[in-house]
Design an enzyme around this catalytic site. Structure first.
Site, PDB file in Angstrom:
ATOM      1  N   SER A 202     -18.427  17.586  17.258  1.00 44.14           N
ATOM      2  CA  SER A 202     -18.302  18.387  16.038  1.00 44.14           C
ATOM      3  C   SER A 202     -18.915  17.732  14.815  1.00 44.14           C
ATOM      4  CB  SER A 202     -16.831  18.705  15.776  1.00 44.14           C
ATOM      5  OG  SER A 202     -16.078  17.512  15.618  1.00 44.14           O
ATOM      6  N   CYS A 447       5.600 -10.714  -0.577  1.00 44.28           N
ATOM      7  CA  CYS A 447       4.885  -9.524  -1.029  1.00 44.28           C
ATOM      8  C   CYS A 447       3.876  -9.882  -2.117  1.00 44.28           C
ATOM      9  CB  CYS A 447       5.867  -8.478  -1.537  1.00 44.28           C
ATOM     10  SG  CYS A 447       6.998  -7.853  -0.266  1.00 44.28           S
TER      11      CYS A 447
END
Length: 539
Positions: A202, A447
């Site tokens: 596609s 973090c």
């Protein structure tokens, strides 16, 4: 005549049902060949034999014009009628040995496979190539009942094919945005075998400009092959050092200093989708080192942001913005921006494991950063277990081996944080031994480290763009030395922590947190170079 030699780089499977309104099949085919398609398979499932032969005959006239081999899906009678170069068969079609008996030794025969055992049988039965898939979900055929392999699943099949001479293309849900992710992420972990090409339907047939669509895909595949041939390193296409300079600990530390100056000079914008607990700390850490944070999470927002950011951090500690993570990560890949993935507590719950798999099937991280439990979960190791966001156990027996293997498997730089930090791009492993125990007594220190890794990966990309022709290697998701970017993020955090902890005004976690922010702001390359404790580990 002899067996044809086929370049499998860009394998077009026809699908007339995907043509845009008003687009003629033969016109589309010729344009795709002009764009760089290297082999064509005619696939027709719902027409009679006469019509199939007519389409195949006219298709062959066009492919012959461009010197491109033609294969027929399944139908030996159609192959014989038009004189194509061979056939492609599936697992439920005619058995390969019978097909070989009927077609003879000169015909190309390809076989669809989805498991290592199917690939092994294909080798034993004499397949010339295999089509591995489905990689991802696709609208081209019903694969709902099949397991989606993702790039690492393709890599497991490629491991079986290494050294056999059987070439391989991947198929299923492959589009330009995820092509580089597939090519690098599917490199087999031990043999380093890689795809010969990709098969698509596609993305080319469905395009109103198939020549442009084919050319864009072909450019990425060709660039990947050049990079594999000349470099052999999937993760670090450009080093800050000269080609003659060894990647020693001393040279890497010097390069970290270069990136620190790049951040101060250029103030890269660092997009962070991060843990709600640490948003404020992460933003302040980004500002302290000289960069600029933005904390957008909405899926409609992040796609536009991707064009202007320097890097993206996805920390899924609270997993409240998964749709934004999916879109932002995919756009980071499309726009070739560093993507740092911090899979907080990934091994703690089934939902986190499922979310991680979903994210990693949609985009390719540049760096994966985690503690021992998180890295262990991604590496499928039981040596270290998770208790919430923390690791339980004495640690890995051989952490350097774990990070190197995971870096090779994921085609990403891997950062393992702990008392000692280990960093690998799949080629070398670095051990960084800076830091202070107070880091473990404040929320979000890991973090914040991920934040700084993203910041300095942005700097590594900026340094590359200032030093090289932009995007000369289209197969790389990101240009720049991401190993140094990751090392810089770790060292800046841990060295600043050492300096902060030594201050007379630091009495415990509360005063340490404030001092850490100050020392991130004040840290300079010469201080880092004096304190950095980095060794290259032999694995």
């Amino acid at each position: 005549m002899g067996k044809a030699t086929i370049d499998y780089s860009l394998y077009l499977v026809t699908g007339r049902e995907f043509l845009p309104p008003g687009k003629d099949y033969y016109e589309s085919l010729e344009e795709s060949l002009q764009g760089g398609v290297t082999v064509v398979q005619v696939r027709e499932k719902n027409i009679d034999t006469g019509k199939f032969i007519e389409i195949a005959r006219r298709t062959k006239e066009i492919t012959d014009k461009y010197g491109v081999p033609l294969l027929i899906n399944d139908r030996i009678d159609v192959h014989l009628a038009v004189g194509s170069h061979g056939i492609h068969i599936g697992q439920t079609d005619m058995p390969l040995p019978l097909a070989r008996t009927l077609l003879g030794p000169d015909a190309i025969i390809g076989l669809s496979v989805s498991t290592p055992s199917e690939a092994q049988l294909a080798v034993q039965q004499g397949a010339d190539y295999v089509g591995i898939g489905p990689v991802w979900a696709t609208g081209s055929k019903d694969v709902s009942a099949k397991v989606k392999l993702a790039p690492e699943g393709v890599g497991r099949v490629l491991e079986i094919l290494a050294g056999t001479g059987v070439e391989a293309v991947a198929i299923g849900g492959i589009h330009l945005p995820n092509l580089a992710q597939l090519l690098h992420g599917s490199i087999s972990p031990t043999s380093r075998n890689h795809l010969s090409g990709i098969a698509t339907i596609s993305d080319i047939v469905g395009s109103p400009t198939p020549k442009d669509a084919a050319a864009a895909l072909r450019a990425v595949v060709d660039s990947f092959k050049r990079a594999r041939k000349s470099l052999g390193n999937p993760s670090s296409v450009f080093s800050l050092s000269s080609p003659e300079e060894p990647r020693s600990a001393e040279s890497l530390i010097r390069q970290v200093g270069v990136l620190m100056e790049v951040v101060r000079k250029h103030t890269p914008l660092v997009h962070q989708i991060t843990n709600n607990v640490v948003i404020n700390d992460s933003a302040n850490a980004t500002l302290a080192v000289g960069a600029s944070p933005i904390m957008a999470t909405n899926a409609r927002d992040v796609a536009d942001l991707s064009k202007v950011i320097g890097a993206l951090l996805i920390n899924f500690g609270t997993i409240t913005d998964k749709e934004g993570m999916l879109v932002a990560g995919r756009q980071a890949n499309v726009n070739r921006k560093p993507l740092v993935f911090d899979p907080v507590a990934v091994g703690a719950t089934a939902y986190r494991r499922e979310a991680s798999r979903e994210l990693l099937s949609h985009w390719q991280p540049t760096v994966i950063k985690g503690n021992a439990a998180e890295i262990g979960a991604l590496a499928e190791s039981n040596e270290v277990l998770s208790r919430g966001v923390d690791s339980v156990g004495s640690g890995f027996t051989d952490p350097a081996k774990v990070v190197k293997a995971l870096a090779q498997k994921r085609a990403a730089v891997v950062v393992l944080t702990g008392v000692e930090d280990y960093i690998s791009d799949g080629e070398i492993v670095l051990k960084a031994s800076n830091g202070h125990e107070l880091l473990g007594n404040i929320t979000g220190s890991g973090c914040m480290t991920g934040t700084l890794v993203a910041t300095f990966c942005a700097a590594a990309r900026l340094h590359y763009l200032a030093s090289k022709e932009p995007f000369e290697d289209l197969s790389q998701l990101v240009q720049g030395d991401m190993l140094v970017g990751a090392l810089a993020g770790v060292l800046v955090m841990t060295v600043a922590a050492e300096v902060a902890a030594a201050r007379g005004d630091v009495k415990g976690p509360g005063t340490f947190r404030s001092a850490l922010l100050d020392e991130l702001y004040n840290l300079r390359p010469e201080v880092l170079a004096q304190r950095a404790n980095v060794t290259v580990v032999q694995v």
